[in-house]
Design a protein around this motif. Structure first.
Motif, PDB file in Angstrom:
ATOM      1  N   MET A   1       1.035  -1.528  -0.061  1.00 31.87           N
ATOM      2  CA  MET A   1       0.084  -0.495  -0.086  1.00 31.87           C
ATOM      3  C   MET A   1       0.674   1.244  -0.040  1.00 31.87           C
ATOM      4  O   MET A   1       1.935   1.030   0.661  1.00 31.87           O
ATOM      5  N   LYS A   2       0.086   2.248  -1.001  1.00 27.34           N
ATOM      6  CA  LYS A   2       0.977   3.235  -0.699  1.00 27.34           C
ATOM      7  C   LYS A   2       0.064   4.688  -0.505  1.00 27.34           C
ATOM      8  O   LYS A   2      -0.953   4.693  -0.397  1.00 27.34           O
ATOM      9  N   LEU A   3       0.911   5.247  -0.044  1.00 28.43           N
ATOM     10  CA  LEU A   3      -0.292   6.893   0.663  1.00 28.43           C
ATOM     11  C   LEU A   3       0.337   8.122  -0.451  1.00 28.43           C
ATOM     12  O   LEU A   3       1.305   8.377  -0.601  1.00 28.43           O
ATOM     13  N   LEU A   4      -0.614   8.604  -1.143  1.00 25.76           N
ATOM     14  CA  LEU A   4      -0.807   9.814  -1.951  1.00 25.76           C
ATOM     15  C   LEU A   4      -0.866  10.742  -1.296  1.00 25.76           C
ATOM     16  O   LEU A   4      -1.885  10.834  -0.721  1.00 25.76           O
ATOM     17  N   PHE A   5      -0.331  11.802  -1.309  1.00 25.61           N
ATOM     18  CA  PHE A   5      -0.787  13.442  -0.847  1.00 25.61           C
ATOM     19  C   PHE A   5      -0.965  13.708  -1.727  1.00 25.61           C
ATOM     20  O   PHE A   5       0.693  14.656  -2.627  1.00 25.61           O
ATOM     21  N   PHE A   6      -1.935  15.148  -2.184  1.00 30.61           N
ATOM     22  CA  PHE A   6      -1.574  16.025  -2.387  1.00 30.61           C
ATOM     23  C   PHE A   6      -2.042  17.382  -2.344  1.00 30.61           C
ATOM     24  O   PHE A   6      -3.017  17.938  -1.568  1.00 30.61           O
ATOM     25  N   ASP A   7      -1.166  18.674  -2.127  1.00 25.21           N
ATOM     26  CA  ASP A   7      -1.827  19.871  -2.381  1.00 25.21           C
ATOM     27  C   ASP A   7      -2.721  19.680  -3.514  1.00 25.21           C
ATOM     28  O   ASP A   7      -3.258  19.506  -4.727  1.00 25.21           O
ATOM     29  N   ILE A   8      -3.486  20.777  -3.047  1.00 20.39           N
ATOM     30  CA  ILE A   8      -4.692  20.823  -3.797  1.00 20.39           C
ATOM     31  C   ILE A   8      -4.637  22.470  -4.899  1.00 20.39           C
ATOM     32  O   ILE A   8      -5.203  22.557  -6.161  1.00 20.39           O
ATOM     33  N   ASP A   9      -4.310  23.784  -4.942  1.00 17.18           N
ATOM     34  CA  ASP A   9      -3.828  25.030  -5.470  1.00 17.18           C
ATOM     35  C   ASP A   9      -2.533  24.455  -7.059  1.00 17.18           C
ATOM     36  O   ASP A   9      -1.653  24.693  -6.388  1.00 17.18           O
ATOM     37  N   GLY A  10      -3.089  24.126  -8.237  1.00 21.74           N
ATOM     38  CA  GLY A  10      -2.293  24.587  -9.155  1.00 21.74           C
ATOM     39  C   GLY A  10      -1.275  23.477  -9.122  1.00 21.74           C
ATOM     40  O   GLY A  10      -0.885  22.671  -9.614  1.00 21.74           O
ATOM     41  N   THR A  11      -2.627  22.702  -8.306  1.00 22.29           N
ATOM     42  CA  THR A  11      -1.905  20.333  -8.564  1.00 22.29           C
ATOM     43  C   THR A  11      -3.365  19.956  -8.992  1.00 22.29           C
ATOM     44  O   THR A  11      -3.407  18.521  -9.318  1.00 22.29           O
ATOM     45  N   LEU A  12      -4.139  19.898  -8.052  1.00 27.19           N
ATOM     46  CA  LEU A  12      -5.594  19.241  -8.077  1.00 27.19           C
ATOM     47  C   LEU A  12      -6.069  19.740  -9.062  1.00 27.19           C
ATOM     48  O   LEU A  12      -7.121  19.061  -9.964  1.00 27.19           O
ATOM     49  N   VAL A 201       7.877   6.088   5.342  1.00 24.76           N
ATOM     50  CA  VAL A 201       7.704   6.805   4.861  1.00 24.76           C
ATOM     51  C   VAL A 201       8.219   7.136   3.413  1.00 24.76           C
ATOM     52  O   VAL A 201       7.945   7.784   2.289  1.00 24.76           O
ATOM     53  N   GLU A 202       8.961   6.495   3.573  1.00 21.95           N
ATOM     54  CA  GLU A 202       9.393   5.457   2.118  1.00 21.95           C
ATOM     55  C   GLU A 202       8.583   5.051   1.050  1.00 21.95           C
ATOM     56  O   GLU A 202       8.291   5.375  -0.024  1.00 21.95           O
ATOM     57  N   ASP A 203       7.013   4.779   1.849  1.00 17.78           N
ATOM     58  CA  ASP A 203       6.035   4.472   0.770  1.00 17.78           C
ATOM     59  C   ASP A 203       5.211   5.823   0.714  1.00 17.78           C
ATOM     60  O   ASP A 203       3.509   5.233   0.452  1.00 17.78           O
ATOM     61  N   THR A 204       5.501   7.111   0.537  1.00 18.54           N
ATOM     62  CA  THR A 204       4.743   8.255   0.324  1.00 18.54           C
ATOM     63  C   THR A 204       5.021   8.397  -0.719  1.00 18.54           C
ATOM     64  O   THR A 204       6.144   8.585  -1.496  1.00 18.54           O
ATOM     65  N   TYR A 205       3.785   9.164  -1.560  1.00 21.50           N
ATOM     66  CA  TYR A 205       4.611   9.891  -2.716  1.00 21.50           C
ATOM     67  C   TYR A 205       3.283  11.765  -2.660  1.00 21.50           C
ATOM     68  O   TYR A 205       2.372  11.948  -2.477  1.00 21.50           O
ATOM     69  N   ALA A 206       4.412  13.157  -2.678  1.00 22.79           N
ATOM     70  CA  ALA A 206       4.100  13.808  -2.766  1.00 22.79           C
ATOM     71  C   ALA A 206       3.923  15.022  -3.842  1.00 22.79           C
ATOM     72  O   ALA A 206       4.894  14.744  -4.992  1.00 22.79           O
ATOM     73  N   PHE A 207       2.416  14.846  -4.394  1.00 28.35           N
ATOM     74  CA  PHE A 207       2.373  15.957  -5.578  1.00 28.35           C
ATOM     75  C   PHE A 207       1.838  17.429  -5.189  1.00 28.35           C
ATOM     76  O   PHE A 207       1.181  17.675  -3.688  1.00 28.35           O
ATOM     77  N   GLY A 208       2.886  18.265  -5.975  1.00 25.16           N
ATOM     78  CA  GLY A 208       2.841  19.651  -5.700  1.00 25.16           C
ATOM     79  C   GLY A 208       3.846  20.771  -6.707  1.00 25.16           C
ATOM     80  O   GLY A 208       3.720  19.692  -7.079  1.00 25.16           O
ATOM     81  N   ASP A 209       3.392  22.016  -6.006  1.00 22.04           N
ATOM     82  CA  ASP A 209       3.579  22.822  -7.285  1.00 22.04           C
ATOM     83  C   ASP A 209       4.529  23.967  -7.154  1.00 22.04           C
ATOM     84  O   ASP A 209       5.120  24.865  -7.499  1.00 22.04           O
TER      85      ASP A 209
END
Length: 259
Positions: A1-12, A201-209
């Motif tokens: 299982m991986k955990l995905l973390f998303f910023d909102i503005d400019g990302t989602l 923590v190694e199994d996390t992905y962060a999406f941002g801008d």
């Protein structure tokens, strides 16, 4: 299982709050594969109310730069600023010409006359409705986690020096500064979720801008910056994907085998 973390503005979504269909599909398919998806935003929870956004199906929300965390509908962390501290910081930043927006779980607070010609203030007025209250009339009764300030033409160095032991200052390119109570951040939010779910923590992905994603990028196992992101953000990335409107989230998820 991986955990995905998303910023909102400019990302989602873009500045008009438009979410690409490919982003919707990426989140849906990734969750169907057993991964979990989280919003991870500098916005306080009072400013994360859009039904279309929440309808993407997130497993949790890290809001206010890690000062409030929800997991599957349950609030698992809620760090409120004391009334005494809030009054002291509002009075303090105003001494240096900073114009504050106070950010909380249910409401945001802003004195409209300070933002009459400010695009962000106008955006808050349009989108928040009765969730936006004046600072003055609610004086000392605010329930907040953090604040942001318009710092155009204001004294920055002396203000930062006065409060740097209590707050982290996130300086944006558009004369905006976020003040986040230490030791909280988007990164501490990731660590909290990982500890709670017993996921490395190694199994996390962060999406941002942007630069306010810095702590998220530093903490996550893999940091992904949108193609429309700032140069400063891209310099922090493990991977730079395509722009938001060019299927950036889908393409990154595909690249890392998350869909």
């Amino acid at each position: 299982m991986k955990l995905l973390f998303f910023d909102i503005d400019g990302t989602l979504w873009d500045w008009r709050n438009r979410i690409p269909e490919s982003t919707r599909e990426a989140i849906r398919i990734s969750r169907e594969k057993g991964n979990l998806a989280f919003i991870n935003s500098g916005r306080s929870r009072g400013f994360i109310q859009n039904k279309d956004l929440l309808g993407l199906g997130f497993d949790g929300i890290v809001s206010g730069c890690g000062t409030m965390i929800e997991y599957r509908g349950e609030t698992v962390l809620d760090v409120k600023m004391s009334a005494e501290k809030a009054v002291r910081i509002v009075e303090g930043v105003r001494r240096y010409g900073w114009k504050p927006v106070l950010e909380g779980k249910d409401y945001l607070y802003m004195d409209y006359d300070e933002f009459a010609d400010d695009w962000y203030g106008q955006k808050l007025m349009r989108e928040l409705g009765d969730r936006l209250k004046p600072i003055a009339s609610e004086w000392g009764k605010w329930e907040i986690q953090k604040l942001s300030c318009n710092i155009k033409d204001a004294d920055t160095s002396d203000c930062v020096a006065e409060f740097q032991d209590e707050f982290d200052f996130i300086m944006h390119d558009l004369a905006v500064c976020e003040l986040v109570p230490r030791p909280y951040s988007k990164g501490s939010g990731i660590e909290f979720i990982c500890e709670r779910l017993k996921v490395p923590v190694e199994d996390t992905y962060a999406f941002g801008d942007s630069v306010n994603d810095r702590e998220m990028f530093k903490t996550a196992g893999t940091s992904i910056v949108m193609g429309n992101g700032t140069d400063r953000a891209k310099a922090m990335a493990d991977y730079v994907t395509d722009a938001l409107e060019e299927d950036g989230i889908w393409n990154a998820c595909s690249h890392f085998g998350l869909v």
